[in-house]
Write an enzyme that holds these catalytic residues in place. Structure first.
Site, short mmCIF file in Angstrom:
data_model
loop_
_atom_site.label_atom_id
_atom_site.label_comp_id
_atom_site.label_asym_id
_atom_site.label_seq_id
_atom_site.Cartn_x
_atom_site.Cartn_y
_atom_site.Cartn_z
N SER A 226 -37.76 -0.10 2.00
CA SER A 226 -37.58 -1.54 1.90
C SER A 226 -38.11 -2.08 0.58
CB SER A 226 -38.23 -2.22 3.11
OG SER A 226 -37.66 -3.48 3.32
N ASP A 446 -28.81 -0.97 9.69
CA ASP A 446 -29.67 -2.00 9.10
C ASP A 446 -28.83 -3.04 8.38
OD1 ASP A 446 -31.90 -3.37 8.02
OD2 ASP A 446 -31.85 -2.13 6.22
N HIS A 503 -33.29 0.08 9.94
CA HIS A 503 -34.07 -0.13 8.72
C HIS A 503 -35.18 0.91 8.61
CE1 HIS A 503 -35.51 -2.66 5.42
NE2 HIS A 503 -36.72 -2.59 5.91
#
Length: 687
Positions: A226, A446, A503
């Protein structure tokens, strides 16, 4: 929408526009004024004079794991604690009060096996300000939590699981920037830009190698997810050009569902929405979405909603067009947060008397509004409880942190204003041209840092005289005969799209990410003599084997526990050779003995099976949350993961700030719905 993130949360921060956010922190610290910035040049580093020893940082046990080093099937050596990261007064990251007395916390899991050579991975979660305990307790680490309701002590405990990256590499989970997780930052000492973060990481590394000199010079990788897609390229660039750590053995960087290039990733929201069928003007929700969310089957996504999405992208594009130089393009771009909002807005509605919304980290799920994914993953409530227990804090040498652990610290995020920083994508070509391989991987479900945006990045990247992957084709990736994703490689850059994952890819499919990192690090399991039980891994025509991780006793082979200790390896090899010799002698003896017996008697003699190969479906009850199905069987969530979780306001007294600590609920079936099934995806996801 505005804000920053990495594990990504959806909250607004002033003056930025990002699809990312962080969870609210319960740490109440006064706001600090922006410090004066002096010279940006990095001078000679001030060395720390007092550091703990490795013995001081050793963690022999945790609740639920009384003696990790002598565990019968999964021995583990853990070290944890804080090390100084303040580079010195007047240096980058040390101007005025900035960074003063800062310390970075780490947890290190030593490698359990040594396939030819040692490797070290430094892992970072995103946020900014999100703790790497997300990685160690829910993703790529050796641990998972056990709910208090399932323990005899009535406490949340830890258990060991297979599929962690410590199998073939020492993994160091770092809480950074200062103030994140168990790390420390003074009230006015938070960091503001990526060059400051890099300076603190370099200082931390120097102190780390002072305490663990045996790891200096070992092949090293940086990995994370991320918003770590911003950290990692800056850290890699700093190490490549470091005067403090010359000739640093950086062998690769790996970024999962990373926020890297806003100019490519904002448009990726629209492409993802159309490809997934989330927005398809004038038609019903896609069949795949209907299957998971049957209660919404009659909803129509109107032409107006599609037009609003396209209009939001147009406004964003006008802002993005103002930036033509990647070294001046900011991490977040004004007015672009509206793009993801326009994708998710149609999925916010009343359902069975409750307002729900899409889980932006896994579009197969929905969540209570306004959490929209903040209640996920389901392990999070127990992670909070575990890391706030006195026994755990003491065992992990984290007692000096006065405030309670929080997953993501908003103060860290707010202070990291990035006024002097550009997007990390600008650094990728020079990293590749310096000979450092890059792996980008993306969970296919995601939204917030989705695979379409990642693909736009790699296809538009120019390095080595060519653009993107040129003529390199995407190849199918199989694990034990089941397709788990696709893989593409060219000129040092690899891209892996991973099916049936969110994610946090390691949370959903830990064995797939284990195979992925082994391939990226080029781990050769043939260098592990005596390892009998194996899985197959194939990308295109490249077929390899990986060690079967499971109960060695049931596998029928030698213990699969080596930890990189050559004495243990020699012992196991000797035992294995002795056993083989003994079996051969016994067989020869039996042969000559029974040759003298009547045939009718001999026919009743058979060698007894000593064990069985433990297949992926041969699991202890309760292990399904951590074990990925490698055949055609489906993996269902257990009752704990199916639980409703905590409501938004029932944990405020513990610092949960009314955010809720449960799981984004699937709407199809509270108990029977399948979370994911390898081999059952939509065909579109496989190309």
């Amino acid at each position: 929408m505005s804000g920053n993130d990495a594990r990504a949360r959806v909250r607004s921060l002033p003056s930025t526009s990002s699809p990312l956010e962080t969870r609210d922190s319960d740490e109440q610290e006064s706001s600090s004024s922006q410090s004066q910035r002096g010279s940006r040049k990095r001078g000679p580093q001030r060395r720390a004079t007092e550091l703990p020893s490795a013995a001081d940082l050793y963690v022999p046990s945790l609740p639920g794991l009384p003696d990790m080093a002598t565990h019968p099937t999964h021995p583990l050596n853990i070290y944890a604690g804080m090390l100084p990261s303040y580079p010195g007064e007047g240096k980058v990251g040390g101007e005025g009060e900035t960074g003063k007395d800062a310390k970075l916390y780490f947890l290190m899991a030593k490698a359990r096996r040594n396939a030819g050579k040692e490797r070290v991975i430094f892992w970072f979660n995103g946020g900014p300000g999100c703790s790497s305990f997300d990685g160690s307790l829910m993703e790529v680490g050796p641990f998972r939590t056990v709910p208090a309701s399932e323990t005899t002590t009535g406490m949340v405990e830890a258990k060991l699981v297979e599929g962690g990256w410590e199998e073939f590499a020492t993994v160091v989970f770092v809480d950074q920037p200062p103030g994140t997780g168990y790390s420390y930052a003074a009230t006015n000492g938070y960091l503001h830009d990526f060059d400051e973060l890099s300076a603190h990481f370099i200082e931390f590394l120097q102190n780390f190698y002072t305490v663990f000199p045996e790891l200096k010079g070992v092949d090293t990788y940086l990995a994370g997810e991320s918003f770590a897609g911003q950290y990692i390229p800056f850290f890699a660039d700093a190490l490549i050009n470091s005067a403090e750590l010359p000739n640093f053995p950086l062998k690769g960087i790996a970024i999962g569902n990373g926020w890297i290039d806003p100019k490519e990733q904002y448009p990726g929201y629209v492409e993802f929405a159309y490809e997934k069928g989330l927005i398809d003007s004038g038609t019903p929700v896609s069949a795949a979405f209907v299957d998971l969310h049957k209660e919404r089957a009659d909803q129509m996504l109107t032409d107006q909603e599609a037009e609003e999405m396209e209009a939001a992208l147009k406004r964003c594009q006008e802002e993005m067009d103002k930036y033509t130089d990647p070294f001046t393009t900011p991490v977040n771009i004004d007015h672009c947060g509206e793009v993801m909002d326009s994708v998710t807005r149609p999925f916010t509605q009343e359902l069975n008397g409750k307002k729900v919304c899409m889980n932006v980290y896994d579009v197969r799920l929905v969540d209570d509004f306004p959490a929209c994914g903040m209640n996920w993953p389901p392990d999070l409530p127990d992670v909070y409880t575990f890391l706030r227990q006195d026994e755990v804090i003491s065992a992990l040498h984290a007692s000096s942190k006065e405030t309670a652990w929080v997953e993501c610290n908003n103060k860290v995020s707010y202070e990291l204003n990035l006024k002097h920083s550009h997007m990390s994508a600008a650094l990728l070509p020079s990293i590749l041209e310096a000979g450092v391989p890059i792996l980008m991987f993306a969970g296919a479900e995601d939204l917030i840092c989705n695979y379409k945006g990642i693909e736009r990045i790699v296809n538009g990247l120019e390095w080595g005289g060519e653009k993107g992957f040129a003529n390199a084709t995407s190849q199918e990736w199989y694990l034990n005969g089941t397709q788990v994703g696709t893989w593409q490689t060219s000129r040092g850059l690899s891209y892996a799209k991973i099916f049936d994952s969110s994610h946090m890819v390691g949370f959903d499919v830990p064995h797939v990410t284990n195979d992925m990192i082994m391939r990226f690090m080029d781990v050769d399991v043939s260098l592990l003599p005596g390892m009998i039980s194996q899985w197959s891994s194939r990308i295109g025509d490249d077929e390899r084997t990986m060690i079967h991780v499971g109960d060695a006793g049931e596998a029928g082979g030698v213990p699969l526990i080596k930890g990189g200790n050559t004495d243990w390896e020699a012992w196991y090899n000797a035992v294995f050779a002795f056993l083989v010799l003994g079996i051969l002698v016994s067989i020869v003896g039996l042969y000559f003995y029974f040759r003298r017996k009547p045939v009718s008697y001999r026919s009743r003699i058979a060698l007894k099976q000593r064990g069985r190969h433990r297949q992926s479906h041969d699991r202890d009850e309760g292990d399904t949350a951590e074990r990925m199905p490698l055949g055609s069987e489906r993996l269902e969530l257990d009752d704990i993961e199916r639980a409703e979780g905590y409501e938004f306001d029932d944990r405020d007294d513990e610092g949960y700030s009314g955010k809720g600590k449960g799981k984004g609920k699937e709407l199809a079936d509270d108990r029977e719905e399948v979370m994911f099934a390898l081999g059952d995806d939509d065909e579109d996801d496989r190309h």
